[in-house]
Design an enzyme around this catalytic site. Sequence first.
Site, PDB file in Angstrom:
ATOM      1  N   SER A  52       6.816  -2.510  -1.172  1.00 49.50           N
ATOM      2  CA  SER A  52       6.475  -2.564  -2.832  1.00 49.50           C
ATOM      3  C   SER A  52       5.217  -1.614  -2.966  1.00 49.50           C
ATOM      4  O   SER A  52       3.920  -1.071  -2.132  1.00 49.50           O
ATOM      5  CB  SER A  52       7.464  -3.432  -3.997  1.00 49.50           C
TER       6      SER A  52
ATOM      7  N   THR B 143       9.882   4.078  -2.622  1.00 55.44           N
ATOM      8  CA  THR B 143      10.295   2.524  -2.962  1.00 55.44           C
ATOM      9  C   THR B 143      10.534   2.120  -4.043  1.00 55.44           C
ATOM     10  O   THR B 143      10.182   2.900  -4.991  1.00 55.44           O
ATOM     11  CB  THR B 143       8.639   1.883  -2.104  1.00 55.44           C
ATOM     12  N   TYR B 144      10.100   0.840  -4.440  1.00 54.09           N
ATOM     13  CA  TYR B 144      10.011   0.799  -5.828  1.00 54.09           C
ATOM     14  C   TYR B 144       8.670  -0.103  -6.500  1.00 54.09           C
ATOM     15  O   TYR B 144       7.768  -0.555  -5.897  1.00 54.09           O
ATOM     16  CB  TYR B 144      11.541  -0.414  -6.253  1.00 54.09           C
TER      17      TYR B 144
ATOM     18  N   GLY C 204       6.663  -2.206   5.382  1.00 51.05           N
ATOM     19  CA  GLY C 204       6.250  -1.026   5.953  1.00 51.05           C
ATOM     20  C   GLY C 204       5.422   0.327   5.811  1.00 51.05           C
ATOM     21  O   GLY C 204       4.785   0.890   6.387  1.00 51.05           O
ATOM     22  N   ALA C 205       5.973   0.640   4.406  1.00 55.37           N
ATOM     23  CA  ALA C 205       4.615   1.254   3.462  1.00 55.37           C
ATOM     24  C   ALA C 205       3.116   1.099   3.792  1.00 55.37           C
ATOM     25  O   ALA C 205       2.660   2.005   4.095  1.00 55.37           O
ATOM     26  CB  ALA C 205       5.100   1.393   1.824  1.00 55.37           C
ATOM     27  N   ALA C 206       2.588  -0.645   4.249  1.00 50.43           N
ATOM     28  CA  ALA C 206       1.503  -0.573   5.084  1.00 50.43           C
ATOM     29  C   ALA C 206       1.107   1.036   5.660  1.00 50.43           C
ATOM     30  O   ALA C 206       0.034   0.797   6.398  1.00 50.43           O
ATOM     31  CB  ALA C 206       0.943  -1.713   4.504  1.00 50.43           C
TER      32      ALA C 206
END
Length: 115
Positions: free
Chosen positions: A25, A57-58, A73-75
């Site tokens: 997130s 994402t949220y 995973g966004a990191a």
Amino acid sequence: MLRQFLKSKIHRAMITRADVEYEGSIEIPGNLMDEVGLMEGEKVLVASVTSGNRLETYAQRGPDGIEFIINGGAAHRIKKGERVTIMAWGLSEGPVVARRIVMNEVNEIIARSGQ
């Protein structure tokens, strides 16, 4: 006919922390979510001004303040120290005036529109 319009935008926020091990997130300060009309769990598009990477994402509500934290995973795609734009859309039959804020390098609001 319903059309999709930009409704919320936080422009040029600085990512202050990135945590790959955390559930995915983006954590956004609660006071800034309120400022642009974002809700906990709302789908957002995060676009890095720094790298050009984009992801959906949220929104996760964080404590009021200046911390923007990208998680999971966004990191891997957006890192600490990158400037990002966070956007959300809504469906409407007519035009929507987006609530927008622009941040400086320490995540203070320097401009507002659509309030």
